[in-house]
Design a protein around this motif. Structure first.
Motif, PDB file in Angstrom:
ATOM      1  N   PHE A 247       0.784  -1.203  -0.059  1.00  0.00           N
ATOM      2  CA  PHE A 247       0.047   0.086  -0.094  1.00  0.00           C
ATOM      3  C   PHE A 247       0.997   1.298  -0.148  1.00  0.00           C
ATOM      4  O   PHE A 247       0.461   2.246  -0.421  1.00  0.00           O
ATOM      5  CB  PHE A 247      -1.047  -0.027   1.142  1.00  0.00           C
ATOM      6  CG  PHE A 247      -2.138  -1.183   1.147  1.00  0.00           C
ATOM      7  CD1 PHE A 247      -2.939  -1.206  -0.072  1.00  0.00           C
ATOM      8  CD2 PHE A 247      -2.174  -2.363   1.983  1.00  0.00           C
ATOM      9  CE1 PHE A 247      -3.843  -2.327  -0.049  1.00  0.00           C
ATOM     10  CE2 PHE A 247      -3.073  -3.174   1.813  1.00  0.00           C
ATOM     11  CZ  PHE A 247      -3.882  -3.098   0.773  1.00  0.00           C
ATOM     12  N   ARG A 248       2.061   1.181   0.550  1.00  0.00           N
ATOM     13  CA  ARG A 248       2.921   2.257   0.599  1.00  0.00           C
ATOM     14  C   ARG A 248       3.424   2.677  -1.067  1.00  0.00           C
ATOM     15  O   ARG A 248       3.571   3.826  -1.264  1.00  0.00           O
ATOM     16  CB  ARG A 248       4.148   2.162   1.563  1.00  0.00           C
ATOM     17  CG  ARG A 248       4.807   3.126   2.147  1.00  0.00           C
ATOM     18  CD  ARG A 248       5.555   3.101   3.410  1.00  0.00           C
ATOM     19  NE  ARG A 248       6.555   1.700   3.213  1.00  0.00           N
ATOM     20  CZ  ARG A 248       6.093   0.795   4.051  1.00  0.00           C
ATOM     21  NH1 ARG A 248       5.020   0.855   4.828  1.00  0.00           N
ATOM     22  NH2 ARG A 248       7.036  -0.340   3.936  1.00  0.00           N
ATOM     23  N   VAL A 249       3.932   1.555  -1.214  1.00  0.00           N
ATOM     24  CA  VAL A 249       4.566   1.367  -2.728  1.00  0.00           C
ATOM     25  C   VAL A 249       3.218   1.979  -3.581  1.00  0.00           C
ATOM     26  O   VAL A 249       3.415   2.943  -4.585  1.00  0.00           O
ATOM     27  CB  VAL A 249       4.656   0.057  -3.242  1.00  0.00           C
ATOM     28  CG1 VAL A 249       5.233   0.007  -4.758  1.00  0.00           C
ATOM     29  CG2 VAL A 249       6.135  -0.440  -2.578  1.00  0.00           C
ATOM     30  N   ALA A 250       1.969   1.727  -3.485  1.00  0.00           N
ATOM     31  CA  ALA A 250       0.937   2.253  -4.369  1.00  0.00           C
ATOM     32  C   ALA A 250       0.679   3.543  -4.069  1.00  0.00           C
ATOM     33  O   ALA A 250       0.333   4.274  -5.107  1.00  0.00           O
ATOM     34  CB  ALA A 250      -0.237   1.340  -3.938  1.00  0.00           C
ATOM     35  N   LYS A 251       0.823   3.996  -2.881  1.00  0.00           N
ATOM     36  CA  LYS A 251       0.576   5.386  -2.589  1.00  0.00           C
ATOM     37  C   LYS A 251       1.810   6.328  -3.414  1.00  0.00           C
ATOM     38  O   LYS A 251       1.560   7.487  -4.040  1.00  0.00           O
ATOM     39  CB  LYS A 251       0.812   5.636  -1.267  1.00  0.00           C
ATOM     40  CG  LYS A 251       0.777   7.133  -0.724  1.00  0.00           C
ATOM     41  CD  LYS A 251       0.786   7.460   0.700  1.00  0.00           C
ATOM     42  CE  LYS A 251       0.775   8.815   1.158  1.00  0.00           C
ATOM     43  NZ  LYS A 251       1.978   9.555   0.894  1.00  0.00           N
ATOM     44  N   CYS A 252       2.998   5.757  -3.131  1.00  0.00           N
ATOM     45  CA  CYS A 252       4.083   6.400  -3.808  1.00  0.00           C
ATOM     46  C   CYS A 252       3.951   6.366  -5.260  1.00  0.00           C
ATOM     47  O   CYS A 252       4.212   7.506  -6.044  1.00  0.00           O
ATOM     48  CB  CYS A 252       5.410   6.070  -3.355  1.00  0.00           C
ATOM     49  SG  CYS A 252       5.782   6.259  -1.655  1.00  0.00           S
ATOM     50  N   ALA A 253       3.837   5.357  -5.897  1.00  0.00           N
ATOM     51  CA  ALA A 253       3.420   4.958  -7.269  1.00  0.00           C
ATOM     52  C   ALA A 253       2.306   6.049  -7.891  1.00  0.00           C
ATOM     53  O   ALA A 253       2.394   6.464  -9.074  1.00  0.00           O
ATOM     54  CB  ALA A 253       3.298   3.436  -7.638  1.00  0.00           C
ATOM     55  N   SER A 254       1.407   6.114  -7.088  1.00  0.00           N
ATOM     56  CA  SER A 254      -0.160   6.739  -7.644  1.00  0.00           C
ATOM     57  C   SER A 254       0.556   8.355  -7.741  1.00  0.00           C
ATOM     58  O   SER A 254      -0.005   8.985  -8.686  1.00  0.00           O
ATOM     59  CB  SER A 254      -0.966   6.782  -6.698  1.00  0.00           C
ATOM     60  OG  SER A 254      -2.109   7.401  -6.978  1.00  0.00           O
ATOM     61  N   GLU A 255       1.318   8.815  -6.825  1.00  0.00           N
ATOM     62  CA  GLU A 255       1.896   9.974  -7.001  1.00  0.00           C
ATOM     63  C   GLU A 255       2.643  10.395  -8.264  1.00  0.00           C
ATOM     64  O   GLU A 255       2.861  11.686  -8.567  1.00  0.00           O
ATOM     65  CB  GLU A 255       2.585  10.517  -5.564  1.00  0.00           C
ATOM     66  CG  GLU A 255       1.689  10.592  -4.347  1.00  0.00           C
ATOM     67  CD  GLU A 255       2.410  10.777  -3.178  1.00  0.00           C
ATOM     68  OE1 GLU A 255       3.564  10.702  -3.171  1.00  0.00           O
ATOM     69  OE2 GLU A 255       1.749  10.686  -2.086  1.00  0.00           O
ATOM     70  N   LEU A 256       3.196   9.286  -8.603  1.00  0.00           N
ATOM     71  CA  LEU A 256       4.020   9.453  -9.928  1.00  0.00           C
ATOM     72  C   LEU A 256       3.189   9.015 -11.332  1.00  0.00           C
ATOM     73  O   LEU A 256       3.552   9.015 -12.185  1.00  0.00           O
ATOM     74  CB  LEU A 256       5.143   8.515  -9.696  1.00  0.00           C
ATOM     75  CG  LEU A 256       6.138   8.725  -8.680  1.00  0.00           C
ATOM     76  CD1 LEU A 256       7.182   7.730  -8.497  1.00  0.00           C
ATOM     77  CD2 LEU A 256       6.908  10.332  -9.026  1.00  0.00           C
ATOM     78  N   GLY A 257       1.887   8.869 -10.904  1.00  0.00           N
ATOM     79  CA  GLY A 257       1.023   8.540 -12.154  1.00  0.00           C
ATOM     80  C   GLY A 257       1.066   7.148 -12.486  1.00  0.00           C
ATOM     81  O   GLY A 257       0.835   6.643 -13.828  1.00  0.00           O
ATOM     82  N   VAL A 258       1.434   5.891 -11.589  1.00  0.00           N
ATOM     83  CA  VAL A 258       1.575   4.823 -12.155  1.00  0.00           C
ATOM     84  C   VAL A 258       0.765   3.994 -11.156  1.00  0.00           C
ATOM     85  O   VAL A 258       0.417   4.186  -9.844  1.00  0.00           O
ATOM     86  CB  VAL A 258       3.159   4.210 -11.620  1.00  0.00           C
ATOM     87  CG1 VAL A 258       3.200   2.872 -11.655  1.00  0.00           C
ATOM     88  CG2 VAL A 258       4.033   4.988 -12.398  1.00  0.00           C
ATOM     89  N   GLN A 259       0.029   3.078 -11.908  1.00  0.00           N
ATOM     90  CA  GLN A 259      -0.982   2.127 -11.223  1.00  0.00           C
ATOM     91  C   GLN A 259      -0.298   1.125 -10.628  1.00  0.00           C
ATOM     92  O   GLN A 259       0.617   0.452 -11.188  1.00  0.00           O
ATOM     93  CB  GLN A 259      -2.120   1.595 -12.416  1.00  0.00           C
ATOM     94  CG  GLN A 259      -2.921   2.612 -13.095  1.00  0.00           C
ATOM     95  CD  GLN A 259      -3.801   3.532 -12.190  1.00  0.00           C
ATOM     96  OE1 GLN A 259      -3.587   4.518 -11.891  1.00  0.00           O
ATOM     97  NE2 GLN A 259      -4.603   2.565 -11.573  1.00  0.00           N
ATOM     98  N   THR A 260      -0.878   0.653  -9.532  1.00  0.00           N
ATOM     99  CA  THR A 260      -0.475  -0.519  -8.707  1.00  0.00           C
ATOM    100  C   THR A 260      -1.381  -1.531  -8.581  1.00  0.00           C
ATOM    101  O   THR A 260      -2.616  -1.432  -8.150  1.00  0.00           O
ATOM    102  CB  THR A 260       0.050  -0.259  -7.331  1.00  0.00           C
ATOM    103  OG1 THR A 260       0.989   0.959  -7.588  1.00  0.00           O
ATOM    104  CG2 THR A 260       0.671  -1.349  -6.600  1.00  0.00           C
ATOM    105  N   LEU A 261      -1.076  -2.941  -9.239  1.00  0.00           N
ATOM    106  CA  LEU A 261      -2.040  -3.871  -9.263  1.00  0.00           C
ATOM    107  C   LEU A 261      -1.479  -5.169  -8.379  1.00  0.00           C
ATOM    108  O   LEU A 261      -0.136  -5.399  -8.498  1.00  0.00           O
ATOM    109  CB  LEU A 261      -2.487  -4.382 -10.519  1.00  0.00           C
ATOM    110  CG  LEU A 261      -3.206  -3.331 -11.270  1.00  0.00           C
ATOM    111  CD1 LEU A 261      -3.006  -3.190 -12.716  1.00  0.00           C
ATOM    112  CD2 LEU A 261      -4.750  -3.104 -10.969  1.00  0.00           C
ATOM    113  N   CYS A 262      -2.279  -5.867  -7.852  1.00  0.00           N
ATOM    114  CA  CYS A 262      -1.763  -7.177  -7.350  1.00  0.00           C
ATOM    115  C   CYS A 262      -2.900  -8.283  -7.878  1.00  0.00           C
ATOM    116  O   CYS A 262      -4.130  -8.175  -8.225  1.00  0.00           O
ATOM    117  CB  CYS A 262      -2.258  -7.296  -5.636  1.00  0.00           C
ATOM    118  SG  CYS A 262      -1.087  -6.083  -5.028  1.00  0.00           S
ATOM    119  N   GLY A 263      -2.322  -9.481  -7.988  1.00  0.00           N
ATOM    120  CA  GLY A 263      -2.965 -10.836  -8.393  1.00  0.00           C
ATOM    121  C   GLY A 263      -2.858 -11.774  -7.472  1.00  0.00           C
ATOM    122  O   GLY A 263      -1.587 -11.851  -6.931  1.00  0.00           O
ATOM    123  N   ILE A 264      -3.961 -12.833  -7.499  1.00  0.00           N
ATOM    124  CA  ILE A 264      -3.652 -14.075  -6.595  1.00  0.00           C
ATOM    125  C   ILE A 264      -4.607 -15.010  -7.329  1.00  0.00           C
ATOM    126  O   ILE A 264      -5.566 -14.864  -8.125  1.00  0.00           O
ATOM    127  CB  ILE A 264      -4.199 -13.837  -5.233  1.00  0.00           C
ATOM    128  CG1 ILE A 264      -3.762 -15.080  -4.489  1.00  0.00           C
ATOM    129  CG2 ILE A 264      -5.916 -13.810  -5.165  1.00  0.00           C
ATOM    130  CD1 ILE A 264      -4.246 -14.956  -2.974  1.00  0.00           C
TER     131      ILE A 264
END
Length: 185
Positions: free
Chosen positions: A81-98
């Motif tokens: 979630f921390r990576v996703a927050k930082c990535a989002s601020e850079l305009g990058v989507q963060t996805l997970c899969g299982i």
């Protein structure tokens, strides 16, 4: 619940499924960033003038209590979630899969759940439980966060920031540092 295979194995199984999912958006390639490879003059010259969407993708491992269990647990760690927050601020989507599998060799048959965690403001690990049938398809989902569908994923990536290769490599180099909240020793 214990895992029965590693995150690297989950990556090997889920990456081809993810590439198939995003195929309608055009060519895609999984990258494990190495500054000594993707961030070289030759890489820059070969990709000059190209534009890209960058996606951070994390494979999650299913956890089961017993062999052939029809209940699978998954977890998305607070670090993601921390990576996703930082990535989002850079305009990058963060996805997970299982993969909803209870057997390491049945991953190709199992349904896959996808989670877009780009905009979630969560600061703790999130666990979820999936009840599956014998064909490894989802019957019931229980959890604070909900899986997303294919069209939503495609739309979110298509509407994400368009980058050139210099921006892509800069983000891949800096994102791990930005999202690491550990104190230097």
């Amino acid at each position: 619940m214990p895992s029965f295979y590693s995150e690297r194995t989950a990556e090997y199984a889920l990456t081809p499924k993810f590439l198939t999912l995003i195929e309608p958006l055009g060519d895609a390639v999984p990258i494990y960033f190495s500054g000594r490879r993707e961030d070289t003059q030759v890489a820059f010259e070969s990709l000059y003038g190209e534009s890209f969407h960058l996606v951070a993708f994390f494979a999650r491992r299913p956890k089961i209590n017993a062999a052939e269990s029809l209940v699978i647990e998954g977890k998305i760690n607070q670090r993601l979630f921390r990576v996703a927050k930082c990535a989002s601020e850079l305009g990058v989507q963060t996805l997970c899969g299982i993969s909803l599998t209870n057997n390491i060799f049945k991953q190709s048959l199992a349904e896959t759940l996808w989670f877009d965690i780009s905009q979630l403001k969560l600061e703790d690990d999130v666990r979820f439980t999936c009840e599956i049938d014998k064909e490894l398809k989802l019957n019931k989902f229980h959890g604070q966060i909900q899986p997303t569908n294919h069209s939503t994923i495609l739309s979110s990536i298509a509407n994400s920031r368009v980058l050139d290769w210099a921006e892509v490599t800069s983000i891949m180099r800096e994102l791990p540092k930005l999202s690491d909240d550990s104190q230097p020793s």
